[in-house]
Design a protein around this motif. Structure first.
Motif, PDB file in Angstrom:
ATOM      1  N   HIS A 184       7.624  69.007  -9.232  1.00 19.65           N
ATOM      2  CA  HIS A 184       8.829  69.523  -9.885  1.00 19.65           C
ATOM      3  C   HIS A 184       9.048  68.849 -11.233  1.00 19.65           C
ATOM      4  O   HIS A 184       9.457  69.506 -12.202  1.00 19.65           O
ATOM      5  N   LYS A 185       8.747  67.575 -11.308  1.00 24.80           N
ATOM      6  CA  LYS A 185       8.909  66.842 -12.570  1.00 24.80           C
ATOM      7  C   LYS A 185       8.012  67.428 -13.653  1.00 24.80           C
ATOM      8  O   LYS A 185       8.427  67.550 -14.813  1.00 24.80           O
ATOM      9  N   MET A 209      16.798  71.478 -20.863  1.00 27.03           N
ATOM     10  CA  MET A 209      17.506  71.552 -19.579  1.00 27.03           C
ATOM     11  C   MET A 209      18.922  71.030 -19.765  1.00 27.03           C
ATOM     12  O   MET A 209      19.134  69.958 -20.323  1.00 27.03           O
ATOM     13  N   TYR A 219       9.902  70.537 -14.860  1.00 26.39           N
ATOM     14  CA  TYR A 219      11.104  70.198 -15.627  1.00 26.39           C
ATOM     15  C   TYR A 219      10.764  69.499 -16.944  1.00 26.39           C
ATOM     16  O   TYR A 219      11.418  69.741 -17.957  1.00 26.39           O
TER      17      TYR A 219
END
Length: 76
Positions: free
Chosen positions: A51-52, A62, A55
């Motif tokens: 997920h990092k 974001m 993102y």
């Protein structure tokens, strides 16, 4: 200005060129999205690290240009 689904795909693909990406606009407002990203780059990584990677592709966007992005990741 809200971000389009295509812009989100382009940003993710710039970080993960092999990614298969599906985007869903959750609220119809161009500000709340869900995505599923499938990439070989995730192999051997924990879910948090996967997920990092997604993102991190957005840098400082974001929370500003893109308010919310729910992420699901998979290895092919």
């Amino acid at each position: 200005m809200p971000m389009s689904a295509e812009e989100i795909k382009d940003i993710i693909r710039s970080a993960l060129p092999d990614a298969q990406i599906e985007i869903q606009d959750l609220a119809g407002d161009g500000d709340h999205y869900a995505c599923q990203v499938i990439s070989e780059s995730f192999r051997g990584l924990t879910m948090v690290k996967q997920h990092k990677l997604v993102y991190d592709a957005f840098g400082g966007r974001m929370g500003t240009e893109l308010h919310a992005l729910s992420v699901k990741t998979k290895v092919p």
